[in-house]
Scaffold this active site. Structure first.
Site, PDB file in Angstrom:
ATOM      1  CB  SER A   1      -0.944  -0.070   1.196  1.00 47.81           C
ATOM      2  OG  SER A   1      -1.801   1.030   1.229  1.00 47.81           O
TER       3      SER A   1
ATOM      4  N   GLY B   1      -1.958  -0.729  14.973  1.00 44.29           N
ATOM      5  CA  GLY B   1      -1.995  -2.130  14.552  1.00 44.29           C
ATOM      6  C   GLY B   1      -0.902  -2.428  13.540  1.00 44.29           C
TER       7      GLY B   1
HETATM    8  C1  16G Z   1      -4.341  -0.538   7.698  1.00 41.31           C
HETATM    9  C2  16G Z   1      -5.805  -0.570   7.349  1.00 41.31           C
HETATM   10  C3  16G Z   1      -6.348   0.837   7.380  1.00 41.31           C
HETATM   11  C4  16G Z   1      -6.113   1.444   8.742  1.00 41.31           C
HETATM   12  C5  16G Z   1      -4.656   1.371   9.122  1.00 41.31           C
HETATM   13  C6  16G Z   1      -4.474   1.752  10.571  1.00 41.31           C
HETATM   14  C7  16G Z   1      -7.007  -1.981   5.797  1.00 41.31           C
HETATM   15  C8  16G Z   1      -7.122  -2.428   4.382  1.00 41.31           C
HETATM   16  N1  16G Z   1      -6.027  -1.125   6.030  1.00 41.31           N
HETATM   17  O1  16G Z   1      -3.613   0.169   6.743  1.00 41.31           O
HETATM   18  O2  16G Z   1      -7.704   0.751   7.104  1.00 41.31           O
HETATM   19  O3  16G Z   1      -6.517   2.783   8.756  1.00 41.31           O
HETATM   20  O4  16G Z   1      -4.192   0.053   8.977  1.00 41.31           O
HETATM   21  O5  16G Z   1      -3.164   1.611  10.954  1.00 41.31           O
HETATM   22  O6  16G Z   1      -7.772  -2.377   6.662  1.00 41.31           O
HETATM   23  P1  16G Z   1      -2.746   1.759  12.484  1.00 41.31           P
HETATM   24  O7  16G Z   1      -3.423   0.666  13.266  1.00 41.31           O
HETATM   25  O8  16G Z   1      -1.263   1.649  12.467  1.00 41.31           O
HETATM   26  O9  16G Z   1      -3.198   3.115  12.927  1.00 41.31           O
HETATM   27 MG    MG Z   2      -3.761   1.142   0.318  1.00 40.15          MG
END
Ligand code: 16G
Ligand code: MG
Length: 547
Positions: free
Chosen positions: A67, A504
C-alpha cells in the site's frame, strides 16, 4: 481422503526457509521489509489453499502489496470469496502457518488446521493473485506459487493490478453464472462496468474542469491510464507522480497518505487556486481530494468529506426516487472529524455508527444498513447496498419522470461503486459524478461543514501492548486510570476530543486530538502526549510542543 505429500512439502519449504522472527497477520495482512517476506508469502499460499478447500473450492484472492509503505516494504493480504477481507479467525491460522519453525512444525500446523476445520484435502483449491508495481513483487509471486503447489491449488496470476481490482476479480470469479454475478473477471470487465455506470450518472451534464491526479508513483498510474479510454473524454484527468520505473519514488512525499498526514500537496505539485486535485495511495484503495483557496490556504477533502458527500447524495436520490424503506447509514472510526459526525447526524439526519480502525470492521458494520456508507478519514471506504435494497432499486420504475431518473441514477450508483472494498478509482468516479450532477466545485463541496482543527501524532512507548481500548477505540481501559486523566484535560478545551490507541501496523501508540481552534488543538495534543509519555512508559524523546 487425500493426504499431504510430505516430500513435496519439504522440498518446496526448503526453497523458502523461515528467518528467526515472529510474524503476525495484522490489520493490513502480513507487511514488512520485502527481504523478510519470502517464507511468509510461501506460507500465505498454503493458507489461501486451505481456505479455498474449506470453502468448497471457492476462489480466494491474494494481493501482494504494501500500500502506502515505502518501496522496500511489501506484504500480502488474503481475500475471501465475495471480495471482502479474509475472515478474522483465519488471520490467526495464517499467523500460525507463518511462524512454524521447521518443515515438521509446518506440517503439524497444516494437519491441525485440516482437522480442526474439517477440511477435505481432496477438494480442489483455487487462488487468484496479483501484485502492485514494487520490484520485490516478482520474486514474491514465485514464493506464492510454490506455496500453492504444496496442496495442489490452482493459481491464476492476474499480473500487476490495484488492490481493489483483485478484490473485484475474486468476487466475479465466485459469482459467475449465478444471479449475483458481479461482472466479468477481467480488468477490461472492471473498466467497462465502472465507466458505463459513470456515463449514466453524468448524462446530459457539462464536462467538468480537469482534475489533477497524484498517483503516488504506484500501480494506480498505469492502471488509470489503461482506464481513461473507457471514459471516452467524459472526464478530463491529468496524471502526476505517475513514474513507476523508478521504484524509489513510490509513495515518496506523494500519495493519499502523505497528503492526509502532512495536510499539504504532494511533491512536484504547485496548487493553482480553486482547482481540484486528488491523490491515490500506492495500491489505489485510498483517495483524498484537496484544493487551495485564493490566498493559497490548503484545504483537504478527506474520507469524512467523501462519506458526507456520498451520504448527502444518496439520501437525496432515495427521496427523489420515491422508494420506501431504504435505510441509509454511515460508519466512521474514532478518527472521523467531529464536525463530519455532527453534519451527518444533525444536518442530514443520518445515523452514524463507530467501528474500530481497519476496513473489515467498518465493512462489517456497514452491512447492517440497506445502504451503508463507510469511510476512514484516511480516504479508504465504499458504499454497500444490501440485497433487499438492490431488489427495491431494481424492481421499481418510478411513477413520474423525476422518480424514474432518480432510480436510473441509483441503479448506476450500485454499479459505479466497488462493493467489495474501498476503491480509489470507483470512489473518484463517485465523487466526480456527484460534483458534475450538482455542478459543484471542490470549494462548494467543502462548504458542507468546516473541519475542527485536529492533530494525529505518534507516541513511542516501551510496550504498546499495555494499551487496551473499548468503545470503538475511543476509550482506554488500560493502563488503568489513564483515561480519567485524559478526560480531565479534554474537558478544559472547547469542542475538545482526544483518544489514544495502540497502532496495529507500527510499534507506537497514536494520539488523535481536535478542538475549536488550531491553538487549542495543539495545546491539547501536546498535553495529552506528555501525559501518556510520562504515565505509560514513554520511549525516546518526550513529545515536543508544536512551535
Ligand atoms: C491498515 C488498514 C487501514 C487502517 C490502518 C491503521 C485496511 C485495508 N487497512 O492500513 O484501514 O486505517 O491500517 O493503521 O484495513 P494503524 O493501526 O497503524 O493506525
Ligand atoms: Mg492502500
Amino acid at each position: 481422503m487425500a493426504t499431504i505429500n510430505v516430500n513435496n512439502l519439504n522440498v518446496l519449504s526448503d526453497l523458502h526457509p523461515k528467518p528467526v522472527r515472529t510474524f503476525s497477520y495484522g490489520t493490513a495482512g502480513f507487511r514488512m521489509k520485502a527481504e523478510l517476506l519470502d517464507s511468509v508469502i510461501f506460507r500465505a499460499g498454503i493458507a489461501a489453499s486451505l481456505r479455498s478447500k474449506k470453502l468448497g473450492g471457492k476462489v480466494i484472492g491474494a494481493m501482494i502489496t504494501a500500500s502506502h509503505n515505502p518501496a522496500e516494504d511489501n506484504g500480502v493480504k488474503l481475500v475471501d470469496p465475495m471480495g471482502e477481507m479474509m475472515e478474522g479467525s483465519w488471520e490467526a491460522l495464517a499467523t500460525q502457518l507463518a511462524n512454524a519453525e521447521s518443515n515438521e512444525k509446518l506440517l503439524e500446523v497444516i494437519q491441525r488446521i485440516v482437522s480442526a476445520q474439517g477440511i477435505d484435502l481432496a477438494t480442489p483449491a483455487r487462488v487468484a493473485f496479483a501484485r502492485d508495481t514494487r520490484p520485490s513483487g516478482e520474486s514474491l509471486v514465485k514464493a506464492l506459487n510454490d506455496g500453492l503447489k504444496v496442496l495442489g491449488a490452482k493459481g491464476t496470476d492476474y499480473g500487476i493490478m490495484t488492490t481493489p481490482q483483485l478484490h473485484y476479480i475474486t468476487r466475479c470469479l465466485n459469482t459467475e453464472g449465478t444471479p449475483e454475478a458481479y461482472g466479468e473477471p477481467t480488468a477490461e470487465g472492471y473498466y467497462k462496468k465502472l465507466a458505463d455506470a459513470f456515463k449514466i450518472l453524468i448524462e446530459g451534464k457539462a464536462t467538468p474542469a480537469p482534475l489533477t491526479l497524484d498517483c503516488a508513483n504506484g500501480v494506480g498510474a498505469p492502471k488509470f491510464l489503461e482506464f481513461l479510454p473507457y471514459l471516452s473524454d467524459t472526464l478530463p484527468v491529468k496524471l502526476i507522480n505517475d513514474d513507476i520505473n523508478d521504484a524509489s519514488k513510490l509513495n515518496l512525499n506523494a500519495g493519499a497518505d502523505h497528503v492526509k498526514s502532512h495536510q499539504k500537496a504532494p511533491v512536484g505539485l504547485k496548487l493553482a487556486p480553486l482547482e481540484r486535485y486528488a491523490s491515490f495511495d500506492g495500491d489505489a484503495d485510498r483517495l483524498v481530494y484537496y484544493y487551495a483557496d485564493e490566498d493559497g490556504t490548503f484545504h483537504l477533502l478527506d474520507g469524512d468529506k467523501i462519506a458526507s458527500l456520498a451520504a448527502m447524495y444518496i439520501v437525496d436520490l432515495v427521496k427523489s426516487a420515491g422508494v420506501e424503506g431504504i435505510s441509509v447509514g454511515v460508519v466512521q472510526t474514532a478518527y472521523a472529524n467531529g464536525a463530519s459526525t455532527k453534519y451527518l447526524t444533525e444536518t442530514l439526519n443520518v445515523p452514524v455508527k463507530f467501528a474500530c480502525t481497519g476496513v473489515k470492521h467498518l465493512h462489517h458494520e456497514a452491512l447492517k444498513y440497506d445502504v451503508g456508507v463507510y469511510f476512514e478519514a484516511n480516504g479508504h471506504g465504499t458504499v454497500l447496498f444490501s440485497p433487499s435494497a438492490l431488489k427495491t432499486i431494481f424492481s421499481h420504475e418510478g411513477s413520474n419522470p423525476a422518480q424514474a431518473s432518480a432510480i436510473r441514477s441509483l441503479r448506476a450508483l450500485t454499479e459505479v461503486i466497488n462493493q467489495t472494498v474501498g476503491d480509489a478509482f470507483s470512489d473518484l468516479l463517485l465523487v466526480e459524478a456527484i460534483l458534475i450532477q450538482r455542478q459543484w466545485t471542490a470549494r462548494v463541496w467543502d462548504q458542507a461543514y468546516t473541519d475542527l482543527p485536529n492533530r494525529l501524532v505518534k507516541i513511542y512507548v516501551q510496550d504498546r501492548t499495555i494499551f487496551d481500548t473499548t468503545d470503538a477505540e475511543r476509550k482506554l481501559v488500560s493502563p488503568a486510570g489513564l483515561q480519567a486523566q485524559i478526560d480531565a484535560i479534554v474537558k478544559k478545551f472547547r469542542d475538545g476530543r482526544a483518544f489514544v490507541r495502540p497502532s496495529g501496523t507500527e510499534d507506537c501508540t497514536r494520539l488523535y486530538a481536535e478542538a475549536a481552534t488550531r491553538g487549542e488543538c495543539d495545546e491539547l495534543t501536546y498535553r495529552i502526549a506528555g501525559l501518556v509519555f510520562d504515565q505509560a512508559g514513554g520511549a525516546g524523546q518526550r513529545p515536543q510542543e508544536f512551535l
